[in-house]
Design a protein around this motif. Structure first.
Motif, short mmCIF file in Angstrom:
data_model
loop_
_atom_site.label_atom_id
_atom_site.label_comp_id
_atom_site.label_asym_id
_atom_site.label_seq_id
_atom_site.Cartn_x
_atom_site.Cartn_y
_atom_site.Cartn_z
N VAL A 6 0.36 8.67 3.89
CA VAL A 6 -0.38 9.66 3.10
C VAL A 6 -0.17 11.06 3.68
CG1 VAL A 6 -2.69 10.49 2.50
CG2 VAL A 6 -2.13 8.08 2.23
N GLY A 7 -0.38 11.18 4.99
CA GLY A 7 -0.28 12.48 5.62
C GLY A 7 1.10 13.10 5.52
N ALA A 14 2.60 5.33 -11.18
CA ALA A 14 1.95 4.45 -10.22
C ALA A 14 2.17 2.98 -10.55
CB ALA A 14 0.46 4.77 -10.15
N THR A 15 2.07 2.62 -11.82
CA THR A 15 2.27 1.22 -12.21
C THR A 15 3.69 0.77 -11.90
OG1 THR A 15 0.54 1.17 -13.90
CG2 THR A 15 2.39 -0.34 -14.19
N LEU A 75 0.83 -1.21 0.00
CA LEU A 75 0.00 0.00 0.00
C LEU A 75 0.86 1.26 0.00
CD1 LEU A 75 -2.90 1.12 0.14
CD2 LEU A 75 -2.70 1.06 2.64
N SER A 76 2.05 1.17 0.59
CA SER A 76 2.89 2.36 0.79
C SER A 76 3.15 3.17 -0.48
CB SER A 76 4.21 1.97 1.45
OG SER A 76 4.00 1.55 2.77
N PRO A 77 3.54 2.53 -1.62
CA PRO A 77 3.84 3.37 -2.78
C PRO A 77 2.62 4.14 -3.29
CG PRO A 77 3.93 1.04 -3.35
CD PRO A 77 3.85 1.12 -1.87
N THR A 83 4.34 -2.18 -9.11
CA THR A 83 4.85 -3.49 -9.51
C THR A 83 6.23 -3.78 -8.93
OG1 THR A 83 5.65 -2.55 -11.61
CG2 THR A 83 3.48 -3.60 -11.62
N HIS A 84 6.97 -2.74 -8.57
CA HIS A 84 8.25 -2.97 -7.88
C HIS A 84 8.04 -3.78 -6.60
CE1 HIS A 84 10.23 0.80 -9.86
NE2 HIS A 84 10.28 -0.26 -10.64
N VAL A 85 6.89 -3.55 -5.94
CA VAL A 85 6.65 -4.23 -4.66
C VAL A 85 5.75 -5.45 -4.78
CG1 VAL A 85 7.11 -2.20 -3.24
CG2 VAL A 85 4.79 -2.58 -4.10
#
Length: 377
Positions: free
Chosen positions: A182-183, A313-314, A133-135, A318-320
């Motif tokens: 996010v914050g 974003a892609t 979720l982080s990226p 996909t890196h993770v």
């Protein structure tokens, strides 16, 4: 295990241009002995042509029907749309963002079909971090400020204010509720543009980290109803950045708090994909119709914010995700989950049972650990 057929359909959500695998990701999976079947045009929105996938060893087919029917594991970015529920079947493994707490109909369909559904957003490391979720949280946090700056402009319905002000004119006041990934990223961009920024969080240790990180350029305030009301009053931008992994986001910003914002201000609730944390946001918007007005304030409630920057974003996603996809394909769900506790937490449904405690609690359904489902046969 023998070769696994991994399917990548084109995303169906409004203005969703991301894709679950890059050509590099396809190449990694094929090199590991697996087969990848992709719907024609799946990567086009992210700048990847069908020919790129074919050159990487993938098989491009004409329809989503063929992808879903042939695949034993389907990888997506966003949760399936209702038109895709008909593809669900027993034994299918689905690996994607799910946000089931906010989409009970999807949970019901997965359970009824016996799908093993693994959610990117609930894969959780021992330290509590969410690697898949982080990226997207980084991107959504940064974009929330770009979005707010855009809609503050008079031409787009806002109060006609420049986020950073100019000499002699004060900058906009930005309030960020939630100091997580996010914050933090929202604050970083807002400070960079010259705004006056306040971050509220219930975790004092996190507020200390943010204070050190930003060298005092961000005001940090303990989050409680009294402080929320005081900080939101007269602000120009409000960013909702509250997350409870797997669970529905709590509604902590009330209607009367929002009504205290400056007229023509902007609310961006990044938590909307988990139900939203702001009371005045009661429905999801889309990239094609992103805002509506309530309490004299524009509300932005798009659930797939990073879909607006699909190339970035892609690649980031996909890196993770690919290392986890390789683990699932190489070992199978059961062995992979036993080897990796973080991946085990990602299993939301299996054989008609809800296997994530937070998701079960949010849906009001019984929780069954995935190990018990497996042991029961």
């Amino acid at each position: 295990m023998g070769p696994v057929v991994i399917g990548v359909p084109k995303e169906r959500k409004d203005s969703e241009h991301r894709v679950a695998l890059t050509p590099a990701g396809v190449h990694q999976l094929v090199q590991a002995g697996h087969r990848v079947v992709l719907e024609a045009g799946a990567g086009q929105g992210s700048g990847f042509a069908d020919a790129d996938y074919a050159a990487a060893g993938g098989e491009v087919v004409a329809s989503a029907d063929e992808v879903w029917q042939r695949a034993t594991m389907v990888m997506k970015v966003k949760e399936p749309e209702p038109e895709e529920y008909g593809y669900f079947r027993p034994g299918l493994v689905l690996f994607t963002y799910l946000h089931l707490a906010a989409v009970p109909a999807l949970a019901k369909a997965l359970l009824a079909a016996g799908v093993t559904a693994i959610a990117y957003e609930t894969v959780q490391l021992a330290d509590g971090s969410l690697p898949l979720l982080s990226p997207m949280s980084e991107i959504a946090g940064r974009m929330s400020i770009q979005i707010a700056a855009h809609f503050l402009e008079k031409a787009h319905g806002g109060r006609g204010e420049l986020l950073g002000g100019v000499p002699g004119v004060p900058p906009a006041r930005v309030v960020v509720v939630g100091g997580g990934m996010v914050g933090m990223n929202a604050a970083r961009i807002a400070v960079g543009l010259g705004a006056q920024v306040t971050v509220l969080d219930t975790n004092l240790a996190r507020l200390r980290e943010l204070d050190q990180m930003f060298g005092g350029r961000v005001r940090t305030v303990m989050s409680n109803p009294y402080n929320l009301r005081a900080e939101i009053a007269g602000c120009d931008v409000l960013v909702g950045a509250v997350l409870v992994p797997g669970a529905r986001a709590p509604k902590i910003v009330t209607t009367d708090m929002v009504a205290g914002m400056n007229p023509g201000g902007v609310v961006v609730d990044v938590a909307i994909d988990q139900g939203g944390s702001i009371e005045t946001i009661d429905h999801v918007t889309t990239h094609s119709r992103p805002v509506y007005e309530r309490c004299g304030v524009l509300h932005y409630a798009v659930a797939n914010i990073p879909g607006a920057v699909p190339r970035t974003a892609t690649l980031a996603l996909t890196h993770v995700t690919v290392p986890y996809a390789l683990c699932l394909a190489n070992l199978g769900v059961e062995a992979a989950a036993r080897r990796d506790p973080a991946l085990a937490k990602g299993i939301n449904t299996m054989r008609g049972r809800v296997t994530n405690e937070a998701v079960a609690r949010s849906l009001g359904l019984p929780y069954t650990p995935w190990t018990e489902v497996v042991d029961a046969g």
